[in-house]
Enzyme design. Structure first.
Site, PDB file in Angstrom:
ATOM      1  N   ARG A 262     -42.136  -4.176 112.618  1.00 34.08           N
ATOM      2  CA  ARG A 262     -41.025  -3.514 112.354  1.00 34.08           C
ATOM      3  C   ARG A 262     -39.964  -3.552 113.534  1.00 34.08           C
ATOM      4  O   ARG A 262     -40.326  -3.362 114.851  1.00 34.08           O
ATOM      5  CB  ARG A 262     -41.303  -2.078 111.834  1.00 34.08           C
ATOM      6  N   GLU A 290     -31.583  -5.582 109.091  1.00 30.47           N
ATOM      7  CA  GLU A 290     -32.058  -6.797 108.562  1.00 30.47           C
ATOM      8  C   GLU A 290     -31.300  -6.773 107.298  1.00 30.47           C
ATOM      9  O   GLU A 290     -31.388  -5.841 106.276  1.00 30.47           O
ATOM     10  CB  GLU A 290     -33.397  -6.814 108.097  1.00 30.47           C
ATOM     11  N   HIS A 309     -37.443 -12.958 108.819  1.00 26.23           N
ATOM     12  CA  HIS A 309     -38.596 -12.002 108.318  1.00 26.23           C
ATOM     13  C   HIS A 309     -39.571 -13.036 107.605  1.00 26.23           C
ATOM     14  O   HIS A 309     -39.634 -12.750 106.415  1.00 26.23           O
ATOM     15  CB  HIS A 309     -38.039 -11.042 107.450  1.00 26.23           C
TER      16      HIS A 309
END
Length: 351
Positions: A262, A290, A309
């Site tokens: 994270r 993000e 990601h």
């Protein structure tokens, strides 16, 4: 029945009562997960109604179906099951989440109502761990330095090679911050290699760590000792900016920091300063925002590698997630014990 590509080819009796089911996730994720055999298996197990997939609970066809639905099969792109959705679905009994964390999807009211909730987080841990292992091995070889040096100098035997720090893949120390599903899998994958592996995790005891081939360490000691540090902790109030300016300063010169967990585990401003100073290298598959804002200095720093990601399941890999959810659904219908049920009491330690 175990997960495999040949479910559709195995003759089985359909469940005595196929539950009314809605599939709620993004269109692209659904196409990746559900090839013909898996779609056949889904329809075999369930009475699937409404759009396939549904992308919103506000679609008129979905709202009309919610009153009868007993099972939700959800995934990436599914909106939260807010109070309005739950009120519109009085017959809902279970949610099978064909993705990782359920925290963003399942509100407190759902747990209070006693819904059965499962997650495919264990299946999604596999590609994240593989991405991490690949990053550790490539960074241990200082690969990026040689790639950049060769590209710039176009002379594989030049003196620039003498400026590259020594490789790390024999005898180096790897520090795992968190022995989550992913952290444990990374520890297992590292066992054949010549690393000393440390781990910091407040809820793991020494015997558990020893079975994974790792040595428990205090987080500060781990940061001081490790050549490569990989983050696998959940983002909780107490872990937000776990690696702050003070802790980033503990890392060795030329250490590598990998984050596939994270983004909020790292103080971004402090990380930018640390990398800009050339103290460490960072491999970031997740960031605090993000997508990362276009003006972030992280894009421009040569000691930072950014990926959007991608460590988790992608494309055909997501079929593992479909298999996991369908296996759990089948166990539920057969009244067998579930393997990946998420309990409200355990949410505080989950990502």
């Amino acid at each position: 029945m175990s997960s495999s590509d040949d479910h559709a080819g195995i003759a089985r009796l359909a469940p005595a009562s196929r539950p009314r089911t809605l599939v709620v996730m993004g269109e692209r994720h659904f196409r990746d997960m559900f090839d013909a055999p898996r779609l056949h298996r889904l329809r075999h197990l369930c009475d699937v109604r409404g759009p396939l997939p549904a992308g919103s609970f506000h679609d008129g066809r979905v709202r009309a179906e919610l009153g009868e639905v007993e099972v939700l099969l959800t995934g990436w792109g599914c909106p939260p099951l807010d109070d309005e959705v739950l009120a519109a679905a009085p017959r809902l009994r279970a949610v099978f989440h064909a993705a990782g964390s359920v925290k963003a999807n399942i509100p407190p009211a759902a747990w209070q109502r006693g819904l059965v909730v499962t997650s495919a987080a264990a299946a999604n841990a596999k590609p994240v761990a593989e991405f991490t292992l690949a990053s550790i091995l490539l960074e241990g070889r200082r690969t990026w330095r040689y790639v950049e040096g060769y590209r710039r100098h176009r002379d594989g035997d030049s003196a620039w090679r003498d400026l590259v720090p020594p490789t790390l893949n024999h005898g180096a120390v790897v520090g795992l911050v968190g022995l989550s599903r992913v952290g444990r899998r990374v520890a297992e994958l590292l066992q054949p290699f010549d690393f000393t592996v440390l781990a910091a995790d407040p809820i793991v005891d020494r015997d558990q760590a020893a079975r994974l081939g790792v040595t428990l360490a205090d987080l500060d000691d781990l940061l001081r000792s490790s050549d490569i540090v990989s983050l696998h902790a959940p983002e909780l109030p107490e872990t937000r900016h776990l690696l702050d300016r003070r802790r980033l300063a503990l890392l060795k010169k030329d250490a590598v920091l990998i984050n596939t967990a994270r983004g909020g585990l790292i103080d971004t401003a402090a990380l930018i300063d640390t990398c800009r100073a050339g103290h460490i290298r960072a491999i970031l598959d997740v960031t605090e925002d993000e997508p990362l804002p276009a003006d972030s200095p992280l894009y421009e720093l040569p000691s930072v590698q950014l990926t959007p990601h991608i460590a988790g399941s992608m494309h055909g890999e997501t079929r593992r997630l479909a298999d996991s959810a369908l296996d759990e659904l089948e166990r539920f219908l057969d009244r067998r014990p579930l393997e990946h049920q998420v309990e409200a009491a355990g949410l505080s330690t989950l990502a």
